[in-house]
Design a protein around this motif. Structure first.
Motif, short mmCIF file in Angstrom:
data_model
loop_
_atom_site.label_atom_id
_atom_site.label_comp_id
_atom_site.label_asym_id
_atom_site.label_seq_id
_atom_site.Cartn_x
_atom_site.Cartn_y
_atom_site.Cartn_z
N ALA A 77 1.06 -1.10 -0.06
CA ALA A 77 0.06 0.18 0.06
C ALA A 77 0.81 1.23 -0.06
O ALA A 77 0.93 2.05 0.87
CB ALA A 77 -0.86 -0.18 1.20
N TYR A 78 1.48 1.43 -1.19
CA TYR A 78 2.35 2.72 -1.28
C TYR A 78 1.75 3.68 -2.44
O TYR A 78 2.33 3.41 -3.51
CB TYR A 78 3.77 2.48 -1.62
CG TYR A 78 4.49 1.43 -0.55
CD1 TYR A 78 4.62 1.86 0.53
CD2 TYR A 78 4.61 0.22 -0.74
CE1 TYR A 78 5.19 1.05 1.74
CE2 TYR A 78 4.95 -0.81 0.27
CZ TYR A 78 5.56 -0.19 1.58
OH TYR A 78 5.91 -1.05 2.48
N THR A 79 0.88 4.22 -2.15
CA THR A 79 0.16 5.04 -3.28
C THR A 79 0.99 6.00 -3.95
O THR A 79 1.92 6.68 -3.49
CB THR A 79 -1.13 6.01 -2.49
OG1 THR A 79 -1.85 5.27 -1.69
CG2 THR A 79 -1.72 6.83 -3.70
N GLY A 80 0.96 5.60 -5.25
CA GLY A 80 1.92 6.59 -6.10
C GLY A 80 3.18 5.98 -6.51
O GLY A 80 3.84 6.71 -7.16
N HIS A 81 3.44 5.01 -6.13
CA HIS A 81 4.84 4.42 -6.12
C HIS A 81 4.99 3.24 -7.03
O HIS A 81 3.92 2.45 -7.16
CB HIS A 81 5.49 4.24 -4.64
CG HIS A 81 5.77 5.28 -3.96
ND1 HIS A 81 6.94 5.98 -4.21
CD2 HIS A 81 5.00 5.90 -2.92
CE1 HIS A 81 6.84 6.93 -3.28
NE2 HIS A 81 5.77 7.00 -2.71
N VAL A 82 6.10 2.79 -7.38
CA VAL A 82 6.25 1.62 -8.44
C VAL A 82 7.50 1.01 -8.00
O VAL A 82 8.46 1.84 -7.55
CB VAL A 82 6.42 2.36 -9.80
CG1 VAL A 82 6.86 1.29 -10.80
CG2 VAL A 82 5.02 2.82 -10.55
N ASN A 83 7.59 -0.21 -7.89
CA ASN A 83 8.74 -1.00 -7.56
C ASN A 83 9.52 -1.52 -8.60
O ASN A 83 9.10 -1.43 -9.58
CB ASN A 83 8.28 -1.93 -6.31
CG ASN A 83 7.75 -3.10 -6.76
OD1 ASN A 83 7.50 -3.39 -7.95
ND2 ASN A 83 7.59 -4.02 -5.78
#
Ligand SMILES: O=C(CO)COP(=O)(O)O
Length: 246
Positions: A77-83
């Protein structure tokens, strides 16, 4: 004249949209010609375009990378992020980590270290940016800063074979300024001296353009260039490669 294998990395930053894909035809044609000599092209567009670039480059040797990634290798749940796994999944093979524009937003050396580790785990090659600010340069702290960035950024990473260093003095980015040739040569030597076993590839970034490439290409310990503004213009990008080898 050199035939050295050199990397030309286009960092598009937060520019480009689907219509930019048309501008790549020239570059694709160039990448298949003999004129490219020992040049290896890599495009790092915004995340929104990675998948389309990947399809467009399907039949050529042009690499693709992201410009940053989240440090978590797991989904979450890391809104706006991409791993890094997500980048890999849409076709990236590289990722830029530690760019000064992200360090300026609060990205620490420690966080950069976590990001690099997660990118390597996802089997991405890392373009690890380091560089001093103008005030650090004036205080003659360049080497101190670079040492710290390298030491913490690469802490506990044994296999560094998939890591490229990109020396980008912050004061040279987007300013039209580049370091003096002798200073740049010595800084690149200094960066390489930090690695015991196998010397890393070291790229230079900061205001590289078709004019100053005639100076930069003579600095023979540099293994390539990380190019911002000029890389968005296919003609300028190609010109930089051609002039490197002329
Ligand atoms: O930040 C850069 C590449 O990562 C350099 O940008 P410019 O080439 O626009 O100076």
């Amino acid at each position: 004249m050199t035939n050295k294998y050199m990397f030309f990395v286009a960092n598009w930053k937060m520019y480009g949209n689907l219509s930019s894909l048309n501008t790549l035809d020239k570059v694709i044609k160039f990448s298949k010609s003999k004129e490219i000599k020992g040049g290896r092209l890599i495009y790092c567009p915004p995340n929104t375009l990675i998948s389309s670039f990947s399809k467009k480059f399907n039949n050529c040797q042009i690499g693709i990378g992201g410009q940053n990634c989240h440090e978590s290798k797991d989904y979450g749940a890391y809104t706006g992020h991409v791993n890094s796994r997500m980048l890999k999944n849409v076709g990236a093979h590289f990722v830029i980590i530690g760019h000064s524009e992200n360090r300026e937003q609060g990205e620490s050396d420690k966080l950069i270290n976590l990001k690099i580790k997660s990118a390597l785990e996802a089997k991405l090659k890392v373009i690890f940016c380091i560089g001093e600010t103008l005030s650090e340069k004036r205080k003659k702290k360049t080497r101190l800063i670079l040492s710290k960035q390298i030491k913490i950024g690469l802490k506990n990473i044994k296999d560094k074979s998939k890591i490229f260093l990109a020396y980008e003095p912050v004061w040279a980015i987007g300013s039209g300024l580049i370091p003096k040739a002798q200073d740049l040569f010595e800084t690149v030597e200094f960066i390489k001296s930090k690695f015991k076993d196998k010397l890393p590839k070291v790229l230079y970034g900061g205001s590289v353009n078709p004019q100053n490439i005639t100076i930069l290409r003579k600095i023979n310990n540099i293994d390539g260039f990380l190019i911002g503004g000029a890389s968005q213009n296919a003609k300028k990008f190609i010109d930089i490669v051609k002039k490197t080898y002329s």
